[in-house]
Design a protein around this motif. Structure first.
Motif, PDB file in Angstrom:
ATOM      1  N   HIS A   1       0.829  -1.210   0.000  1.00 36.90           N
ATOM      2  CA  HIS A   1       0.000   0.000   0.000  1.00 36.90           C
ATOM      3  C   HIS A   1       0.863   1.259   0.000  1.00 36.90           C
ATOM      4  N   ARG A   2       2.043   1.180   0.624  1.00 39.14           N
ATOM      5  CA  ARG A   2       2.963   2.326   0.594  1.00 39.14           C
ATOM      6  C   ARG A   2       3.475   2.555  -0.837  1.00 39.14           C
ATOM      7  N   ILE A   3       3.785   1.469  -1.514  1.00 33.65           N
ATOM      8  CA  ILE A   3       4.326   1.563  -2.864  1.00 33.65           C
ATOM      9  C   ILE A   3       3.288   2.122  -3.830  1.00 33.65           C
ATOM     10  N   LEU A   4       2.059   1.622  -3.756  1.00 37.66           N
ATOM     11  CA  LEU A   4       1.017   2.082  -4.665  1.00 37.66           C
ATOM     12  C   LEU A   4       0.787   3.582  -4.530  1.00 37.66           C
ATOM     13  N   GLU A   5       0.669   4.039  -3.308  1.00 32.35           N
ATOM     14  CA  GLU A   5       0.406   5.467  -3.082  1.00 32.35           C
ATOM     15  C   GLU A   5       1.517   6.330  -3.663  1.00 32.35           C
ATOM     16  N   GLN A   6       2.763   5.921  -3.441  1.00 38.86           N
ATOM     17  CA  GLN A   6       3.882   6.730  -3.912  1.00 38.86           C
ATOM     18  C   GLN A   6       4.033   6.681  -5.435  1.00 38.86           C
ATOM     19  N   LEU A   7       3.715   5.535  -6.035  1.00 34.94           N
ATOM     20  CA  LEU A   7       3.823   5.461  -7.495  1.00 34.94           C
ATOM     21  C   LEU A   7       2.739   6.282  -8.182  1.00 34.94           C
ATOM     22  N   TYR A   8       1.550   6.334  -7.601  1.00 30.05           N
ATOM     23  CA  TYR A   8       0.520   7.214  -8.159  1.00 30.05           C
ATOM     24  C   TYR A   8       0.968   8.678  -8.066  1.00 30.05           C
ATOM     25  N   ARG A   9       1.605   9.034  -6.969  1.00 31.66           N
ATOM     26  CA  ARG A   9       2.114  10.407  -6.840  1.00 31.66           C
ATOM     27  C   ARG A   9       3.247  10.660  -7.836  1.00 31.66           C
ATOM     28  N   LEU A  10       4.075   9.633  -8.073  1.00 30.00           N
ATOM     29  CA  LEU A  10       5.169   9.768  -9.041  1.00 30.00           C
ATOM     30  C   LEU A  10       4.619  10.080 -10.428  1.00 30.00           C
ATOM     31  N   ALA A  11       3.577   9.345 -10.844  1.00 31.85           N
ATOM     32  CA  ALA A  11       2.976   9.603 -12.153  1.00 31.85           C
ATOM     33  C   ALA A  11       2.390  11.008 -12.217  1.00 31.85           C
ATOM     34  N   GLU A  12       1.757  11.420 -11.141  1.00 33.78           N
ATOM     35  CA  GLU A  12       1.173  12.767 -11.110  1.00 33.78           C
ATOM     36  C   GLU A  12       2.250  13.838 -11.236  1.00 33.78           C
ATOM     37  N   SER A  13       3.393  13.599 -10.615  1.00 25.66           N
ATOM     38  CA  SER A  13       4.463  14.602 -10.646  1.00 25.66           C
ATOM     39  C   SER A  13       5.084  14.753 -12.028  1.00 25.66           C
ATOM     40  N   HIS A  14       4.918  13.725 -12.883  1.00 28.42           N
ATOM     41  CA  HIS A  14       5.450  13.793 -14.242  1.00 28.42           C
ATOM     42  C   HIS A  14       4.324  13.930 -15.265  1.00 28.42           C
ATOM     43  N   GLY A  15       3.165  14.415 -14.823  1.00 29.38           N
ATOM     44  CA  GLY A  15       2.016  14.581 -15.697  1.00 29.38           C
ATOM     45  C   GLY A  15       2.242  15.674 -16.738  1.00 29.38           C
ATOM     46  N   PRO A  16       1.383  15.721 -17.765  1.00 29.54           N
ATOM     47  CA  PRO A  16       0.170  14.904 -17.899  1.00 29.54           C
ATOM     48  C   PRO A  16       0.356  13.603 -18.645  1.00 29.54           C
TER      49      PRO A  16
END
Length: 288
Positions: free
Chosen positions: A120-135
């Motif tokens: 669950h820690r990994i999923l949350e951080q990877l979603y944030r990683l994708a957001e930080s390199h959006g769109p």
């Protein structure tokens, strides 16, 4: 026509065009297995699709592929044609987290080495990683396997399929490094062992400028509304582009749905895509 473009049953994707272009050896392609252990080559033979003609590239002046977008952007922007500049780079991984199996009832939460506590820690951080390199960044988790897979047992291990994408290779490489750091830190915090297996890497592709120009000029001459974009999905044009000048043409599809019974594209949009394809082909033929 190409076999296994999606890679949904047999990984990696685009095996047919990959063999044709020289990216994959034929024996490697035939050896790929699905979840039930059935081999790609054996299944082709079973349905009569394992042919005798060698899958080898031949000289081509140009290659064009017209396709529904498989996403919602053209529909949202109310554009009829997508002029493709390239295809996102894609990295596929299998992430395995290993802890200690124990009984669901007697085992206190605080003492567990539960792979899901790291996940669950990994999923949350990877979603944030994708957001930080959006769109344009993408992260997807399309499959998960748990061992031993018992309802009332904390699992010993889980394996998660991770899919990272971005059209700019340096950004995708940075996402790769961040993913590995995130997984290592989360596993350490949850007292787990972890491993990352690289399943497939498809670098970002920039299409041939002369082919893109042929599409762009054809769209302008035909008067269709359009926008420039990258493909978020993998296509056989990725590997064809290693052999011949290549580009793609997108048309909208309803709500971005594809590979789904609800997939729908309007006849007028399909006609527009075919018209652009024809005119782009004629332009390339005339230039040679």
């Amino acid at each position: 026509m190409w076999t296994n473009e999606e890679g949904a049953r047999f990984s990696p994707a685009m095996i047919g065009s990959g063999v044709w272009s020289g990216e994959f050896e034929l024996d490697y392609a035939y050896s790929r297995e699905d979840k039930d252990g059935r081999k790609f080559g054996d299944e082709l033979a079973r349905i009569g699709y394992r042919g005798e003609t060698p899958a080898r590239a031949r000289p081509l002046t140009a290659a064009f592929e017209v396709h529904i977008e498989q996403g919602p952007i053209l529909e949202q922007e109310q554009k009829q044609i997508g002029v493709l500049n390239g295809v996102q780079g894609m990295h596929w991984y299998d992430l395995t987290l290993t802890g200690q199996p124990c009984h669901a009832g007697p085992s206190p939460m605080t003492g567990r080495r539960d792979p899901f506590m790291g996940l669950h820690r990994i999923l949350e951080q990877l979603y944030r990683l994708a957001e930080s390199h959006g769109p344009w960044a993408r992260v997807t988790f399309g499959d998960i396997r748990v061992e031993p897979g018992s309802r009332n047992t904390v699992p010993e291990s889980l394996t998660l399929a991770v899919d990272l994408r971005h059209p700019e290779q340096p950004v995708l490489d940075a996402m790769d490094r961040s993913f590995r750091e995130i997984a290592a830190a989360a596993a350490d915090e949850a007292r787990l062992e972890h491993s990352i297996r690289d399943e497939w890497r498809s670098p970002a592709v920039a299409f041939a400028p002369q082919c893109v120009a042929a599409v762009r000029e054809s769209v302008a001459e035909l008067g269709y509304s359009n926008m420039e974009m990258f493909s978020g999905a993998g296509h056989d044009s990725v590997y064809i582009s290693r052999v011949a000048p290549t580009s793609m043409i997108f048309v909208p599809c309803e709500k971005g749905l594809s590979h789904n019974e609800a997939e729908n594209a309007e006849p007028a949009d399909l006609e527009a895509g075919a018209n652009v394809l024809l005119h782009a082909m004629l332009k390339m033929a005339a230039s040679t």
